[in-house]
Design a protein around this motif. Structure first.
Motif, mmCIF file in Angstrom:
data_model
loop_
_atom_site.group_PDB
_atom_site.id
_atom_site.type_symbol
_atom_site.label_atom_id
_atom_site.label_comp_id
_atom_site.label_asym_id
_atom_site.label_seq_id
_atom_site.Cartn_x
_atom_site.Cartn_y
_atom_site.Cartn_z
ATOM 1 N N PHE A 18 19.249 85.077 12.888
ATOM 2 C CA PHE A 18 18.346 86.048 13.491
ATOM 3 C C PHE A 18 16.993 85.387 13.753
ATOM 4 O O PHE A 18 16.566 84.513 13.007
ATOM 5 C CB PHE A 18 18.165 87.262 12.574
ATOM 6 N N ALA A 19 16.339 85.847 14.830
ATOM 7 C CA ALA A 19 15.016 85.355 15.219
ATOM 8 C C ALA A 19 14.191 86.541 15.705
ATOM 9 O O ALA A 19 14.753 87.578 16.081
ATOM 10 C CB ALA A 19 15.158 84.311 16.323
ATOM 11 N N PRO A 20 12.866 86.416 15.732
ATOM 12 C CA PRO A 20 12.027 87.520 16.216
ATOM 13 C C PRO A 20 12.397 87.945 17.638
ATOM 14 O O PRO A 20 12.688 87.104 18.489
ATOM 15 C CB PRO A 20 10.614 86.937 16.177
ATOM 16 N N LYS A 21 12.390 89.260 17.885
ATOM 17 C CA LYS A 21 12.691 89.810 19.216
ATOM 18 C C LYS A 21 11.430 89.720 20.076
ATOM 19 O O LYS A 21 10.426 90.355 19.779
ATOM 20 C CB LYS A 21 13.150 91.257 19.096
ATOM 21 N N PRO A 22 11.447 88.948 21.163
ATOM 22 C CA PRO A 22 10.235 88.724 21.963
ATOM 23 C C PRO A 22 9.641 89.981 22.602
ATOM 24 O O PRO A 22 8.436 90.054 22.795
ATOM 25 C CB PRO A 22 10.684 87.744 23.048
ATOM 26 N N THR A 57 10.991 96.792 24.703
ATOM 27 C CA THR A 57 11.114 97.066 26.132
ATOM 28 C C THR A 57 12.304 96.291 26.697
ATOM 29 O O THR A 57 12.687 95.235 26.171
ATOM 30 C CB THR A 57 9.841 96.647 26.898
ATOM 31 N N ALA A 58 12.866 96.839 27.774
ATOM 32 C CA ALA A 58 13.989 96.179 28.449
ATOM 33 C C ALA A 58 13.826 96.351 29.953
ATOM 34 O O ALA A 58 13.392 97.403 30.421
ATOM 35 C CB ALA A 58 15.315 96.755 27.980
ATOM 36 N N ASP A 59 14.204 95.328 30.691
ATOM 37 C CA ASP A 59 14.068 95.330 32.147
ATOM 38 C C ASP A 59 15.353 94.781 32.752
ATOM 39 O O ASP A 59 15.701 93.619 32.533
ATOM 40 C CB ASP A 59 12.867 94.462 32.534
ATOM 41 N N ARG A 60 16.050 95.599 33.486
ATOM 42 C CA ARG A 60 17.295 95.193 34.142
ATOM 43 C C ARG A 60 17.089 95.068 35.646
ATOM 44 O O ARG A 60 17.897 95.508 36.437
ATOM 45 C CB ARG A 60 18.425 96.193 33.822
ATOM 46 N N SER A 61 15.968 94.456 36.046
ATOM 47 C CA SER A 61 15.671 94.257 37.466
ATOM 48 C C SER A 61 16.625 93.268 38.123
ATOM 49 O O SER A 61 16.900 93.361 39.319
ATOM 50 C CB SER A 61 14.234 93.755 37.646
ATOM 51 N N HIS A 77 15.137 105.124 26.109
ATOM 52 C CA HIS A 77 14.048 105.842 26.762
ATOM 53 C C HIS A 77 13.964 105.345 28.200
ATOM 54 O O HIS A 77 13.596 104.187 28.430
ATOM 55 C CB HIS A 77 12.723 105.583 26.038
ATOM 56 N N ASN A 78 14.304 106.200 29.144
ATOM 57 C CA ASN A 78 14.282 105.830 30.555
ATOM 58 C C ASN A 78 12.858 105.824 31.088
ATOM 59 O O ASN A 78 11.977 106.500 30.549
ATOM 60 C CB ASN A 78 15.137 106.806 31.365
ATOM 61 N N GLY A 79 12.649 105.101 32.165
ATOM 62 C CA GLY A 79 11.334 105.024 32.783
ATOM 63 C C GLY A 79 10.796 106.368 33.253
ATOM 64 O O GLY A 79 9.592 106.548 33.367
ATOM 65 N N ASP A 80 11.692 107.341 33.498
ATOM 66 C CA ASP A 80 11.249 108.664 33.955
ATOM 67 C C ASP A 80 10.859 109.592 32.806
ATOM 68 O O ASP A 80 10.532 110.752 33.006
ATOM 69 C CB ASP A 80 12.325 109.327 34.808
ATOM 70 N N GLY A 81 10.911 109.082 31.565
ATOM 71 C CA GLY A 81 10.527 109.875 30.409
ATOM 72 C C GLY A 81 11.684 110.544 29.681
ATOM 73 O O GLY A 81 11.519 111.028 28.572
ATOM 74 N N SER A 82 12.866 110.565 30.272
ATOM 75 C CA SER A 82 14.027 111.138 29.592
ATOM 76 C C SER A 82 14.546 110.155 28.545
ATOM 77 O O SER A 82 14.243 108.960 28.591
ATOM 78 C CB SER A 82 15.130 111.491 30.589
ATOM 79 N N ALA A 83 15.304 110.665 27.593
ATOM 80 C CA ALA A 83 15.841 109.815 26.520
ATOM 81 C C ALA A 83 17.227 110.299 26.137
ATOM 82 O O ALA A 83 17.567 111.470 26.332
ATOM 83 C CB ALA A 83 14.918 109.838 25.310
ATOM 84 N N ARG A 84 18.008 109.389 25.567
ATOM 85 C CA ARG A 84 19.362 109.726 25.135
ATOM 86 C C ARG A 84 19.687 108.933 23.885
ATOM 87 O O ARG A 84 19.497 107.720 23.841
ATOM 88 C CB ARG A 84 20.356 109.377 26.237
ATOM 89 N N GLU A 85 20.192 109.624 22.852
ATOM 90 C CA GLU A 85 20.623 108.950 21.627
ATOM 91 C C GLU A 85 22.075 108.522 21.795
ATOM 92 O O GLU A 85 22.898 109.278 22.312
ATOM 93 C CB GLU A 85 20.463 109.865 20.419
ATOM 94 N N ILE A 86 22.375 107.315 21.338
ATOM 95 C CA ILE A 86 23.716 106.741 21.452
ATOM 96 C C ILE A 86 24.083 106.145 20.101
ATOM 97 O O ILE A 86 23.257 105.504 19.456
ATOM 98 C CB ILE A 86 23.766 105.665 22.557
ATOM 99 N N GLY A 87 25.340 106.352 19.683
ATOM 100 C CA GLY A 87 25.783 105.865 18.390
ATOM 101 C C GLY A 87 27.009 104.975 18.483
ATOM 102 O O GLY A 87 27.576 104.756 19.557
ATOM 103 N N GLU A 101 12.857 101.568 27.334
ATOM 104 C CA GLU A 101 12.698 101.076 25.968
ATOM 105 C C GLU A 101 13.885 101.503 25.127
ATOM 106 O O GLU A 101 14.515 102.529 25.389
ATOM 107 C CB GLU A 101 11.402 101.638 25.355
ATOM 108 N N TRP A 102 14.167 100.692 24.134
ATOM 109 C CA TRP A 102 15.186 100.990 23.132
ATOM 110 C C TRP A 102 14.479 101.250 21.807
ATOM 111 O O TRP A 102 13.610 100.463 21.415
ATOM 112 C CB TRP A 102 16.084 99.793 22.901
ATOM 113 N N THR A 103 14.861 102.320 21.124
ATOM 114 C CA THR A 103 14.479 102.503 19.728
ATOM 115 C C THR A 103 15.745 102.283 18.915
ATOM 116 O O THR A 103 16.736 102.984 19.096
ATOM 117 C CB THR A 103 13.927 103.920 19.456
ATOM 118 N N ILE A 104 15.703 101.279 18.046
ATOM 119 C CA ILE A 104 16.833 100.992 17.149
ATOM 120 C C ILE A 104 16.539 101.726 15.843
ATOM 121 O O ILE A 104 15.580 101.399 15.144
ATOM 122 C CB ILE A 104 16.960 99.473 16.884
#
Length: 119
Positions: A18-22, A57-61, A77-87, A101-104
């Motif tokens: 493991f290494a720091p997440k940039p 943060t994540a960017d899939r450009s 967390h989508n750029g439009d402000g909506s969010a969804r929990e996934i398990g 953005e991802w919240t882990i």
């Protein structure tokens, strides 16, 4: 003849140190990953990734990403402000152009496939 690779149980696969997440913006996140396969032209890649709790943060450009969570729980967390929990056990797609953005919430491991734009 088409050949294939069998990587066995990916839950316990050693994916390295493991290494720091940039792109971490909250928490002392650490990540590790291993590439299992990539296409000869480099436009597709499949691997296993794991990350500790926090937010980044994540960017899939430049590519789309297909994910299947093996363990853990996240909120996207989508750029439009909506969010969804996934398990664990769920699959999702981050389409080309997605930014957010991802919240882990708990240490998370996923199988991912990245597909470069224009494929």
């Amino acid at each position: 003849m088409i050949s294939f690779e069998n990587f066995g149980d990916l839950h316990g696969l050693d994916i390295g140190a493991f290494a720091p997440k940039p792109t971490s913006i909250e928490g002392d996140q650490q990540e590790a990953a291993i590439v299992l396969w990539s296409s000869p032209d480099g436009r597709m890649e499949t691997g296993v990734w794991e990350c500790t709790p926090g937010r980044f943060t994540a960017d899939r450009s430049d590519n789309a990403e297909i994910c299947h969570l093996l363990s853990g729980r996240v909120t996207l967390h989508n750029g439009d402000g909506s969010a969804r929990e996934i398990g664990a056990g769920e699959m999702f797609v981050l389409p080309l152009g997605w930014r957010g953005e991802w919240t882990i919430h708990e240490q998370t491991r996923k199988i991912y496939t990245m597909v470069a734009g224009g494929v």
